[in-house]
Design an enzyme around this catalytic site. Structure first.
Site, PDB file in Angstrom:
ATOM      1  N   ASN A 116       6.958   9.007 -12.133  1.00  0.00           N
ATOM      2  CA  ASN A 116       6.485  10.502 -11.510  1.00  0.00           C
ATOM      3  C   ASN A 116       7.345  10.863 -10.300  1.00  0.00           C
ATOM      4  OD1 ASN A 116       5.196  11.694 -10.035  1.00  0.00           O
ATOM      5  ND2 ASN A 116       3.497  10.659  -9.418  1.00  0.00           N
ATOM      6  N   TRP A 117       8.366  11.160  -9.841  1.00  0.00           N
ATOM      7  CA  TRP A 117       9.477  12.219  -8.895  1.00  0.00           C
ATOM      8  C   TRP A 117       9.111  12.236  -8.189  1.00  0.00           C
ATOM      9  CZ3 TRP A 117      14.738  13.857 -11.901  1.00  0.00           C
ATOM     10  CH2 TRP A 117      14.858  13.254 -13.054  1.00  0.00           C
ATOM     11  N   LYS A 118       7.265  12.948  -8.613  1.00  0.00           N
ATOM     12  CA  LYS A 118       6.618  13.143  -6.963  1.00  0.00           C
ATOM     13  C   LYS A 118       7.253  13.979  -6.430  1.00  0.00           C
ATOM     14  CE  LYS A 118       4.616   9.153  -6.702  1.00  0.00           C
ATOM     15  NZ  LYS A 118       3.472   8.419  -5.793  1.00  0.00           N
ATOM     16  N   HIS A 173      -4.043  12.946 -10.915  1.00  0.00           N
ATOM     17  CA  HIS A 173      -2.872  12.207 -10.254  1.00  0.00           C
ATOM     18  C   HIS A 173      -3.944  12.341  -8.198  1.00  0.00           C
ATOM     19  CE1 HIS A 173      -0.186   9.933  -7.274  1.00  0.00           C
ATOM     20  NE2 HIS A 173       0.751   9.672  -8.992  1.00  0.00           N
ATOM     21  N   GLU A 200      -3.022  11.842  -5.553  1.00  0.00           N
ATOM     22  CA  GLU A 200      -2.488  12.159  -3.663  1.00  0.00           C
ATOM     23  C   GLU A 200      -3.105  13.867  -4.332  1.00  0.00           C
ATOM     24  OE1 GLU A 200       1.244  11.581  -5.007  1.00  0.00           O
ATOM     25  OE2 GLU A 200       0.832   9.383  -4.124  1.00  0.00           O
ATOM     26  N   GLU A 207      -4.805   4.250 -12.255  1.00  0.00           N
ATOM     27  CA  GLU A 207      -3.571   4.329 -11.518  1.00  0.00           C
ATOM     28  C   GLU A 207      -4.684   3.746  -9.897  1.00  0.00           C
ATOM     29  OE1 GLU A 207       0.099   5.857 -11.383  1.00  0.00           O
ATOM     30  OE2 GLU A 207      -1.499   6.954 -10.643  1.00  0.00           O
ATOM     31  N   GLY A 242       2.224   2.826  -4.516  1.00  0.00           N
ATOM     32  CA  GLY A 242       3.105   2.931  -3.003  1.00  0.00           C
ATOM     33  C   GLY A 242       2.813   2.182  -1.751  1.00  0.00           C
ATOM     34  N   SER A 253       2.702   0.607  -7.904  1.00  0.00           N
ATOM     35  CA  SER A 253       3.734  -0.260  -7.611  1.00  0.00           C
ATOM     36  C   SER A 253       4.326  -1.187  -8.063  1.00  0.00           C
ATOM     37  CB  SER A 253       3.362  -1.491  -6.506  1.00  0.00           C
ATOM     38  OG  SER A 253       2.434  -0.378  -5.409  1.00  0.00           O
ATOM     39  N   GLY A 273       5.832   5.374  -9.720  1.00  0.00           N
ATOM     40  CA  GLY A 273       6.657   5.983  -8.635  1.00  0.00           C
ATOM     41  C   GLY A 273       8.145   5.755  -7.898  1.00  0.00           C
ATOM     42  N   GLY A 274       7.596   5.191  -7.204  1.00  0.00           N
ATOM     43  CA  GLY A 274       8.802   5.270  -6.208  1.00  0.00           C
ATOM     44  C   GLY A 274      10.172   4.123  -7.155  1.00  0.00           C
TER      45      GLY A 274
END
Ligand code: PEP
Length: 259
Positions: free
Chosen positions: A10-12, A102, A104, A174, A180, A220, A241-242
């Site tokens: 997920n490149w956000k 998600h 977010e 998640e 993150g 993470s 993610g990251g």
């Protein structure tokens, strides 16, 4: 029952077109010597504005090793919904999955369980597959209501969806406190919650759907954590993610999922 693992990035809200192309080229290069059948399903979810460029890049001899996902969609087909994107528009690309729910989006854009359910139904009606995210806050975990909260999110998300469609869908567990933050949920605990999600699916949609649905862990995930996570009985992959923003770390996670 063997389920094909998925490693999804997920490149956000990162990477313009040029940066997205650079990242996908790097990932293709990292995976080029691995036979497709040995890989997990590898999925990337760029920002909307990079979908065209990434899709074009994937058509150039990625040999079907990398699938495309969107990070969100709207459930209506068209109309006066400024700023939204319909699923049939996402089908301009060789799209496989759409991430929905998600944390977010729930937190910053007030997405409700009802909206997530409508999105899941619309995605499936369009022949694509949802990656439905769920997870508890730290406060909910400390209050001991993790399982109740997640079972409720899943029950609402899957409401009115057939067992056959649920079987093809994907859930990502998640824990919000792990997203993150660099703080990974203990693998045994993540597996316990994922088993509970599978039990919930079983009670709602039957055993076949519960055995087929893929349930990922997210929060993470790093190259150092993936092998232990994949060794768990019920974890079918990862939503990353990251660590998906660098071809090197994401490909290490992909390779770790093959080990
Ligand atoms: C995510 O946002 O889906 C996620 C899991 O992020 P990170 O890997 O950075 O925790």
């Amino acid at each position: 029952m063997s389920r094909k693992p998925i490693i999804a990035g997920n490149w956000k809200m990162h990477n313009n077109c040029a940066q997205s192309v650079e990242l996908i080229q790097g990932l293709k290069a990292e995976l080029k010597d691995i036979e497709k059948d040995l890989l997990p399903e590898v999925v990337v979810a760029p920002v909307f504005t990079s979908l065209y460029a990434v899709d074009e890049e994937l058509k150039k001899c990625a040999c079907g090793k990398i699938k495309l996902a969107a990070q969100n969609c709207f459930y209506e087909e068209k109309g006066a919904y400024t700023g939204e994107i319909a699923i049939n528009m996402l089908k301009d690309f060789d799209m496989s999955y759409i991430i929905i729910g998600h944390s977010e989006r729930r937190q910053y854009f007030s997405e409700s369980d009802e909206m997530i359910n409508k999105k899941a139904k619309a995605i499936l009606a369009n022949g694509l597959l949802p990656i439905i995210c769920c997870g508890e806050t730290l406060e909910q975990r400390e209050q001991g209501i993790t399982d109740k909260h997640i079972a409720s999110q899943i029950t609402k998300a899957l409401d009115g969806i057939s067992s056959e469609d649920v079987a093809k869908s994907v859930i990502a567990y998640e824990p919000i406190w792990a997203i993150g933050t660099g703080k990974t949920c203990d693998s045994i605990e993540a597996n316990r919650v994922i088993k509970m999600i599978r039990e919930t699916v079983k009670s709602l949609k039957g055993e076949a759907a519960a055995n087929s649905i893929r349930i990922l862990y997210g929060g993470s995930v790093k190259p150092e954590t993936i092998e232990e996570q994949m060794a768990q009985s019920d974890i079918d992959g990862a939503l990353v993610g990251g660590a998906s923003l660098k071809a090197d770390s994401f490909s290490k996670i992909v390779k770790g999922a093959m080990a």
